[in-house]
Design a protein around this motif. Structure first.
Motif, PDB file in Angstrom:
ATOM      1  N   LYS A 103       0.820  -1.223   0.000  1.00 43.06           N
ATOM      2  CA  LYS A 103       0.000   0.000   0.000  1.00 43.06           C
ATOM      3  C   LYS A 103       0.852   1.272   0.000  1.00 43.06           C
ATOM      4  O   LYS A 103       0.357   2.359  -0.271  1.00 43.06           O
ATOM      5  CB  LYS A 103      -0.935  -0.007   1.211  1.00 43.06           C
ATOM      6  CG  LYS A 103      -2.031  -1.066   1.082  1.00 43.06           C
ATOM      7  CD  LYS A 103      -2.927  -1.099   2.309  1.00 43.06           C
ATOM      8  CE  LYS A 103      -4.056  -2.106   2.115  1.00 43.06           C
ATOM      9  NZ  LYS A 103      -4.849  -2.272   3.339  1.00 43.06           N
ATOM     10  N   GLY A 104       2.118   1.118   0.348  1.00 44.62           N
ATOM     11  CA  GLY A 104       3.037   2.246   0.257  1.00 44.62           C
ATOM     12  C   GLY A 104       3.210   3.031   1.547  1.00 44.62           C
ATOM     13  O   GLY A 104       2.584   2.736   2.572  1.00 44.62           O
ATOM     14  N   VAL A 105       4.072   4.031   1.467  1.00 47.09           N
ATOM     15  CA  VAL A 105       4.377   4.875   2.623  1.00 47.09           C
ATOM     16  C   VAL A 105       4.181   6.340   2.247  1.00 47.09           C
ATOM     17  O   VAL A 105       4.268   6.706   1.076  1.00 47.09           O
ATOM     18  CB  VAL A 105       5.831   4.660   3.118  1.00 47.09           C
ATOM     19  CG1 VAL A 105       5.989   3.281   3.742  1.00 47.09           C
ATOM     20  CG2 VAL A 105       6.845   4.859   2.004  1.00 47.09           C
ATOM     21  N   VAL A 106       3.908   7.145   3.258  1.00 41.96           N
ATOM     22  CA  VAL A 106       3.727   8.585   3.034  1.00 41.96           C
ATOM     23  C   VAL A 106       4.458   9.342   4.128  1.00 41.96           C
ATOM     24  O   VAL A 106       4.540   8.894   5.277  1.00 41.96           O
ATOM     25  CB  VAL A 106       2.213   8.962   3.006  1.00 41.96           C
ATOM     26  CG1 VAL A 106       1.521   8.591   4.308  1.00 41.96           C
ATOM     27  CG2 VAL A 106       2.030  10.453   2.740  1.00 41.96           C
ATOM     28  N   THR A 107       5.057  10.472   3.739  1.00 42.83           N
ATOM     29  CA  THR A 107       5.634  11.359   4.747  1.00 42.83           C
ATOM     30  C   THR A 107       5.473  12.790   4.261  1.00 42.83           C
ATOM     31  O   THR A 107       5.179  13.023   3.091  1.00 42.83           O
ATOM     32  CB  THR A 107       7.117  11.040   5.013  1.00 42.83           C
ATOM     33  OG1 THR A 107       7.536  11.727   6.207  1.00 42.83           O
ATOM     34  CG2 THR A 107       8.029  11.470   3.872  1.00 42.83           C
ATOM     35  N   HIS A 108       5.636  13.741   5.164  1.00 39.91           N
ATOM     36  CA  HIS A 108       5.690  15.141   4.722  1.00 39.91           C
ATOM     37  C   HIS A 108       7.040  15.714   5.126  1.00 39.91           C
ATOM     38  O   HIS A 108       7.471  15.600   6.259  1.00 39.91           O
ATOM     39  CB  HIS A 108       4.525  15.986   5.254  1.00 39.91           C
ATOM     40  CG  HIS A 108       4.354  16.004   6.739  1.00 39.91           C
ATOM     41  ND1 HIS A 108       5.161  16.745   7.570  1.00 39.91           N
ATOM     42  CD2 HIS A 108       3.460  15.380   7.543  1.00 39.91           C
ATOM     43  CE1 HIS A 108       4.755  16.573   8.824  1.00 39.91           C
ATOM     44  NE2 HIS A 108       3.744  15.740   8.834  1.00 39.91           N
ATOM     45  N   SER A 109       7.742  16.252   4.132  1.00 40.95           N
ATOM     46  CA  SER A 109       9.088  16.768   4.363  1.00 40.95           C
ATOM     47  C   SER A 109       9.463  17.638   3.184  1.00 40.95           C
ATOM     48  O   SER A 109       9.072  17.366   2.050  1.00 40.95           O
ATOM     49  CB  SER A 109      10.078  15.602   4.467  1.00 40.95           C
ATOM     50  OG  SER A 109      11.406  16.047   4.305  1.00 40.95           O
ATOM     51  N   SER A 110      10.220  18.698   3.446  1.00 38.67           N
ATOM     52  CA  SER A 110      10.680  19.523   2.333  1.00 38.67           C
ATOM     53  C   SER A 110      12.114  19.201   1.994  1.00 38.67           C
ATOM     54  O   SER A 110      12.704  19.764   1.085  1.00 38.67           O
ATOM     55  CB  SER A 110      10.562  21.006   2.699  1.00 38.67           C
ATOM     56  OG  SER A 110      11.309  21.243   3.866  1.00 38.67           O
ATOM     57  N   GLY A 111      12.702  18.262   2.742  1.00 34.30           N
ATOM     58  CA  GLY A 111      14.143  18.101   2.561  1.00 34.30           C
ATOM     59  C   GLY A 111      14.639  16.675   2.530  1.00 34.30           C
ATOM     60  O   GLY A 111      14.165  15.848   1.754  1.00 34.30           O
ATOM     61  N   ASN A 112      15.581  16.378   3.433  1.00 30.11           N
ATOM     62  CA  ASN A 112      16.315  15.127   3.365  1.00 30.11           C
ATOM     63  C   ASN A 112      15.459  13.885   3.601  1.00 30.11           C
ATOM     64  O   ASN A 112      15.695  12.847   2.995  1.00 30.11           O
ATOM     65  CB  ASN A 112      17.472  15.149   4.362  1.00 30.11           C
ATOM     66  CG  ASN A 112      18.606  16.051   3.910  1.00 30.11           C
ATOM     67  OD1 ASN A 112      18.732  16.328   2.718  1.00 30.11           O
ATOM     68  ND2 ASN A 112      19.422  16.520   4.827  1.00 30.11           N
ATOM     69  N   PHE A 113      14.470  13.972   4.497  1.00 28.93           N
ATOM     70  CA  PHE A 113      13.679  12.769   4.754  1.00 28.93           C
ATOM     71  C   PHE A 113      12.810  12.423   3.540  1.00 28.93           C
ATOM     72  O   PHE A 113      12.556  11.251   3.259  1.00 28.93           O
ATOM     73  CB  PHE A 113      12.826  12.912   6.025  1.00 28.93           C
ATOM     74  CG  PHE A 113      12.333  11.587   6.558  1.00 28.93           C
ATOM     75  CD1 PHE A 113      13.230  10.651   7.065  1.00 28.93           C
ATOM     76  CD2 PHE A 113      10.990  11.263   6.554  1.00 28.93           C
ATOM     77  CE1 PHE A 113      12.791   9.418   7.540  1.00 28.93           C
ATOM     78  CE2 PHE A 113      10.531  10.037   7.041  1.00 28.93           C
ATOM     79  CZ  PHE A 113      11.451   9.112   7.535  1.00 28.93           C
ATOM     80  N   ALA A 114      12.363  13.447   2.818  1.00 29.63           N
ATOM     81  CA  ALA A 114      11.596  13.214   1.585  1.00 29.63           C
ATOM     82  C   ALA A 114      12.428  12.382   0.608  1.00 29.63           C
ATOM     83  O   ALA A 114      11.950  11.407   0.021  1.00 29.63           O
ATOM     84  CB  ALA A 114      11.215  14.553   0.949  1.00 29.63           C
ATOM     85  N   GLN A 115      13.692  12.769   0.456  1.00 34.10           N
ATOM     86  CA  GLN A 115      14.574  12.054  -0.459  1.00 34.10           C
ATOM     87  C   GLN A 115      14.905  10.665   0.081  1.00 34.10           C
ATOM     88  O   GLN A 115      14.965   9.686  -0.669  1.00 34.10           O
ATOM     89  CB  GLN A 115      15.852  12.865  -0.677  1.00 34.10           C
ATOM     90  CG  GLN A 115      15.587  14.184  -1.390  1.00 34.10           C
ATOM     91  CD  GLN A 115      16.831  15.053  -1.510  1.00 34.10           C
ATOM     92  OE1 GLN A 115      17.848  14.611  -2.008  1.00 34.10           O
ATOM     93  NE2 GLN A 115      16.739  16.287  -1.049  1.00 34.10           N
ATOM     94  N   ALA A 116      15.111  10.570   1.393  1.00 33.51           N
ATOM     95  CA  ALA A 116      15.453   9.281   2.009  1.00 33.51           C
ATOM     96  C   ALA A 116      14.333   8.268   1.838  1.00 33.51           C
ATOM     97  O   ALA A 116      14.573   7.124   1.436  1.00 33.51           O
ATOM     98  CB  ALA A 116      15.759   9.480   3.492  1.00 33.51           C
TER      99      ALA A 116
END
Length: 311
Positions: free
Chosen positions: A68-81
């Motif tokens: 089903k996937g994963v979701v996060t909110h981030s403008s920086g490094n965690f988004a890329q990670a």
């Protein structure tokens, strides 16, 4: 959290991360009066330590949750990670990013296979957009710093550092959301020999410093710092670890951060972002504390806008 969990986490993520190099500099040792060991997570996959926690958190999900996937909110490094970690494991990744996030960061997330969902640049809008994806897709929300699997993953950088240099007196890490310093503190406690952990934090966003003083999670009124990775605040999962295992937090000024960053570029010949210069700035500021000591410094990342350097 116990030692075995950290060991298991490290074994689990090893195929997906780099054991990053440790650099030293005689000149920086002479300038500070200490022996410094820089753990260079700017050489980590996607350019920051956050790959470690992202991979571990996704690997801990069930097969159904991964589908089903994963979701996060981030403008920086965690988004890329999360994007790269999810791609490595064949998992869909939905990344909520503020509309004013740098274009280069949005492109990086897309390049790593993440699906970018833009929202208004407020925390409320980010959380609302992330919740919508959780509700619609059944995706699992991953928090960048307040998640025990993420914290364990981030702690593996310090574990590797102590495997290479077991007799460090101190390890210094920058403090933003608290995931790195909490993981670092656990690793120092389990794998160090009386190794103390100290945080570095900008005066402009000194919520962690104040939280340790007051005994409860404090917030920041302003986030006027060049250390863009440190604007977030501690969470209920990492704060108790920090309270128990972090010796103190040293605050530094914006000028001290910029001077430390420039010195690292000049002397270590590495690209590092302002957030990780905070840890080195803390050592420079409190030279007496670290004199004649062996000090590990976590260089947390190197994702910096080269068109917008502060020097």
């Amino acid at each position: 959290m116990d030692k075995e969990q950290l060991i298991a986490c490290h074994e689990r993520i090893k195929p997906f991360i780099h054991n990053t190099p440790v650099l030293t500099s005689q000149l920086l040792d002479e300038m500070t009066g200490a022996q410094l060991f820089f753990k260079c997570e700017n050489f980590q996959k996607m350019g920051a330590f956050k790959m470690r926690g992202g991979v571990n958190a996704i690997m801990q999900l069930s097969d159904e949750a991964r589908r089903k996937g994963v979701v996060t909110h981030s403008s920086g490094n965690f988004a890329q990670a999360v994007s790269l970690a999810a791609k490595s494991l064949g998992v869909p990744a939905y990344i909520v990013m503020p509309s004013n996030a740098p274009r280069v960061k949005k492109e990086a997330v897309k390049g790593y296979g993440g699906k970018v969902i833009e929202c208004e640049p407020t925390l409320e809008a980010r959380e609302k957009a992330a919740k919508k994806i959780v509700d619609e897709k059944g995706a699992t929300f991953l928090h960048p710093s307040n998640d025990l699997d993420v914290i364990l993953g981030q702690g593996t950088a310090c574990k590797e550092l102590l495997e290479a240099y077991p007799d460090l007196d101190y390890v210094i890490a920058p403090v933003g959301g608290g995931g790195l310093i909490a993981g670092t503190a656990l690793s120092a406690f389990f794998f160090g020999k009386d190794c103390k952990v100290i945080g570095g934090e900008p005066f402009e966003v000194d919520d962690a410093y104040r939280s340790l003083q007051s005994g409860k999670i404090e917030t920041n009124i302003t986030t006027n710092t060049i250390a863009d990775g440190l604007k977030t605040q501690l969470g209920d999962k990492n704060f108790p670890i920090i309270q128990k295992h972090v010796e103190q937090i040293i605050r530094v000024t914006e000028d001290e951060i910029i001077a430390a960053m420039r010195l690292l570029w000049e002397r270590l010949k590495i690209v590092c972002e302002p957030s990780c210069a905070v840890a080195f700035a803390a050592v420079q500021k409190e030279k007496e504390l670290f004199r004649n000591k062996k000090v590990g410094i976590i260089i947390s990342g190197g994702n910096v806008d080269l068109g917008n350097l502060p020097f």
